[in-house]
Design a protein around this motif. Structure first.
Motif, PDB file in Angstrom:
ATOM      1  N   TYR A 139      10.582   1.171   8.640  1.00 39.64           N
ATOM      2  CA  TYR A 139       9.487   1.881   9.303  1.00 39.64           C
ATOM      3  C   TYR A 139       8.606   2.589   8.280  1.00 39.64           C
ATOM      4  CZ  TYR A 139       7.098   5.133  12.420  1.00 39.64           C
ATOM      5  OH  TYR A 139       6.141   5.846  13.095  1.00 39.64           O
ATOM      6  N   SER A 140       9.216   3.231   7.308  1.00 36.78           N
ATOM      7  CA  SER A 140       8.461   4.028   6.338  1.00 36.78           C
ATOM      8  C   SER A 140       7.672   3.178   5.345  1.00 36.78           C
ATOM      9  CB  SER A 140       9.412   4.950   5.571  1.00 36.78           C
ATOM     10  OG  SER A 140      10.352   4.189   4.840  1.00 36.78           O
ATOM     11  N   GLU A 141       7.855   1.869   5.379  1.00 43.39           N
ATOM     12  CA  GLU A 141       7.158   0.974   4.453  1.00 43.39           C
ATOM     13  C   GLU A 141       6.053   0.158   5.126  1.00 43.39           C
ATOM     14  OE1 GLU A 141      10.352  -1.588   3.357  1.00 43.39           O
ATOM     15  OE2 GLU A 141      11.135  -0.220   1.852  1.00 43.39           O
ATOM     16  N   LEU A 142       5.954   0.208   6.449  1.00 50.46           N
ATOM     17  CA  LEU A 142       5.027  -0.661   7.164  1.00 50.46           C
ATOM     18  C   LEU A 142       3.585  -0.385   6.750  1.00 50.46           C
ATOM     19  CD1 LEU A 142       6.619  -0.541  10.723  1.00 50.46           C
ATOM     20  CD2 LEU A 142       6.944  -2.257   8.930  1.00 50.46           C
ATOM     21  N   HIS A 143       2.850  -1.458   6.492  1.00 52.68           N
ATOM     22  CA  HIS A 143       1.450  -1.355   6.115  1.00 52.68           C
ATOM     23  C   HIS A 143       0.762  -2.669   6.454  1.00 52.68           C
ATOM     24  CE1 HIS A 143       3.625  -3.058   2.706  1.00 52.68           C
ATOM     25  NE2 HIS A 143       2.504  -3.687   2.381  1.00 52.68           N
ATOM     26  N   GLY A 144      -0.528  -2.618   6.684  1.00 57.40           N
ATOM     27  CA  GLY A 144      -1.227  -3.851   7.007  1.00 57.40           C
ATOM     28  C   GLY A 144      -2.677  -3.635   7.364  1.00 57.40           C
ATOM     29  N   VAL A 145      -3.318  -4.760   7.636  1.00 59.70           N
ATOM     30  CA  VAL A 145      -4.745  -4.779   7.969  1.00 59.70           C
ATOM     31  C   VAL A 145      -4.954  -5.786   9.095  1.00 59.70           C
ATOM     32  CG1 VAL A 145      -7.072  -5.228   7.089  1.00 59.70           C
ATOM     33  CG2 VAL A 145      -5.339  -4.294   5.551  1.00 59.70           C
ATOM     34  N   GLU A 146      -5.745  -5.390  10.085  1.00 54.59           N
ATOM     35  CA  GLU A 146      -6.190  -6.316  11.123  1.00 54.59           C
ATOM     36  C   GLU A 146      -7.698  -6.456  10.995  1.00 54.59           C
ATOM     37  OE1 GLU A 146      -6.196  -6.993  15.954  1.00 54.59           O
ATOM     38  OE2 GLU A 146      -6.349  -4.950  15.168  1.00 54.59           O
ATOM     39  N   ALA A 151      -4.733   5.355   7.506  1.00 51.95           N
ATOM     40  CA  ALA A 151      -5.569   4.191   7.191  1.00 51.95           C
ATOM     41  C   ALA A 151      -5.660   4.011   5.674  1.00 51.95           C
ATOM     42  CB  ALA A 151      -6.960   4.372   7.777  1.00 51.95           C
ATOM     43  N   MET A 152      -5.767   2.775   5.262  1.00 51.37           N
ATOM     44  CA  MET A 152      -5.991   2.485   3.851  1.00 51.37           C
ATOM     45  C   MET A 152      -7.443   2.803   3.501  1.00 51.37           C
ATOM     46  SD  MET A 152      -4.204  -1.221   3.337  1.00 51.37           S
ATOM     47  CE  MET A 152      -2.531  -1.559   3.860  1.00 51.37           C
ATOM     48  N   THR A 153      -7.665   3.236   2.277  1.00 47.22           N
ATOM     49  CA  THR A 153      -9.044   3.350   1.793  1.00 47.22           C
ATOM     50  C   THR A 153      -9.577   1.939   1.586  1.00 47.22           C
ATOM     51  OG1 THR A 153      -8.448   3.340  -0.542  1.00 47.22           O
ATOM     52  CG2 THR A 153      -8.470   5.508   0.579  1.00 47.22           C
ATOM     53  N   ASP A 154     -10.886   1.810   1.412  1.00 47.16           N
ATOM     54  CA  ASP A 154     -11.450   0.485   1.149  1.00 47.16           C
ATOM     55  C   ASP A 154     -10.828  -0.139  -0.099  1.00 47.16           C
ATOM     56  OD1 ASP A 154     -13.036   0.879   3.372  1.00 47.16           O
ATOM     57  OD2 ASP A 154     -14.895   1.135   2.243  1.00 47.16           O
ATOM     58  N   ASP A 155     -10.640   0.660  -1.145  1.00 47.10           N
ATOM     59  CA  ASP A 155     -10.035   0.144  -2.379  1.00 47.10           C
ATOM     60  C   ASP A 155      -8.586  -0.289  -2.153  1.00 47.10           C
ATOM     61  OD1 ASP A 155     -12.379   0.509  -3.812  1.00 47.10           O
ATOM     62  OD2 ASP A 155     -11.737   2.425  -4.683  1.00 47.10           O
ATOM     63  N   GLU A 156      -7.816   0.508  -1.406  1.00 45.87           N
ATOM     64  CA  GLU A 156      -6.425   0.137  -1.100  1.00 45.87           C
ATOM     65  C   GLU A 156      -6.382  -1.149  -0.287  1.00 45.87           C
ATOM     66  OE1 GLU A 156      -4.365   4.577  -0.875  1.00 45.87           O
ATOM     67  OE2 GLU A 156      -5.293   3.721   0.928  1.00 45.87           O
ATOM     68  N   ARG A 157      -7.249  -1.236   0.717  1.00 41.74           N
ATOM     69  CA  ARG A 157      -7.318  -2.438   1.563  1.00 41.74           C
ATOM     70  C   ARG A 157      -7.667  -3.661   0.730  1.00 41.74           C
ATOM     71  NH1 ARG A 157     -12.381  -2.177   4.514  1.00 41.74           N
ATOM     72  NH2 ARG A 157     -13.083  -3.065   2.551  1.00 41.74           N
ATOM     73  N   ASP A 158      -8.699  -3.541  -0.105  1.00 39.89           N
ATOM     74  CA  ASP A 158      -9.129  -4.687  -0.911  1.00 39.89           C
ATOM     75  C   ASP A 158      -8.041  -5.119  -1.894  1.00 39.89           C
ATOM     76  OD1 ASP A 158     -11.515  -4.594   0.471  1.00 39.89           O
ATOM     77  OD2 ASP A 158     -12.666  -3.740  -1.190  1.00 39.89           O
ATOM     78  N   ALA A 159      -7.343  -4.153  -2.486  1.00 41.21           N
ATOM     79  CA  ALA A 159      -6.254  -4.485  -3.415  1.00 41.21           C
ATOM     80  C   ALA A 159      -5.125  -5.189  -2.661  1.00 41.21           C
ATOM     81  CB  ALA A 159      -5.738  -3.225  -4.107  1.00 41.21           C
ATOM     82  N   TYR A 160      -4.777  -4.687  -1.500  1.00 43.85           N
ATOM     83  CA  TYR A 160      -3.702  -5.299  -0.711  1.00 43.85           C
ATOM     84  C   TYR A 160      -4.080  -6.720  -0.291  1.00 43.85           C
ATOM     85  CZ  TYR A 160      -0.370  -6.218   3.000  1.00 43.85           C
ATOM     86  OH  TYR A 160       0.586  -6.807   3.792  1.00 43.85           O
TER      87      TYR A 160
END
Length: 160
Positions: free
Chosen positions: A84-91, A14-23
């Motif tokens: 596959y090794s690059e996949l990232h995202g937020v729902e 999971a992304m941290t809150d800071d990582e999520r917000d930056a993304y």
């Protein structure tokens, strides 16, 4: 405002809150799914994330808007990566609420000032576009799920 439900599965990636917000601050397109009378309806939209809410504009004479008038529940996904090794995202999941006049014609609205400027900066070189055809929707997520496969150990990332 209540905090979104905590992610229970896949917390290691999971992304941290800071990582999520930056993304979410740099990503350009989300995919929004609504509940239509004929089943799910998914469409891409531009968006603004302010750290607590996802802001969307939608044509008010669209299937999406019609769906949301009947059922305000949505899911929005912002994702990236090719391998596959690059996949990232937020729902983000929850209920949207309209903000401001419908359609938006530019009546003064302090709640929308910063949002409209942020969207203008992100998508139109700082120029606000208010066309009398779109309305604003705010999603304060009830649940946020994120993933970043770049956090997987190398042995698990080497899938193809």
């Amino acid at each position: 405002m209540t905090a979104p439900n905590t992610q229970r599965r896949a917390r290691a990636i999971a992304m941290t809150d800071d990582e999520r917000d930056a993304y979410l601050g740099t990503a350009r397109v989300c995919r929004v799914a609504t509940n239509g009378t004929n089943g799910p309806h998914a469409t891409p939209l531009w968006f603004h994330w302010d750290g607590t809410a996802l802001w969307l504009t939608s044509l008010v004479k669209s299937q999406r808007w019609t769906d949301l008038e009947k059922d305000p529940r949505i899911a929005a996904v912002v994702d990236g990566g090719d391998d596959y090794s690059e996949l990232h995202g937020v729902e983000l999941r929850g209920r949207v609420e309209p903000v401001g006049e419908i359609p938006r014609t530019g009546e003064p609205n302090p709640e929308l000032d910063a949002v409209e400027q942020a969207m203008a900066d992100k998508y139109s070189g700082g120029r606000k576009v208010i066309d009398g055809r779109h309305g604003w929707l705010r999603l304060v997520p009830e649940k946020i799920t994120s993933w970043d496969f770049r956090k997987l150990p190398d042995s698990r990332r080497d899938r193809g």
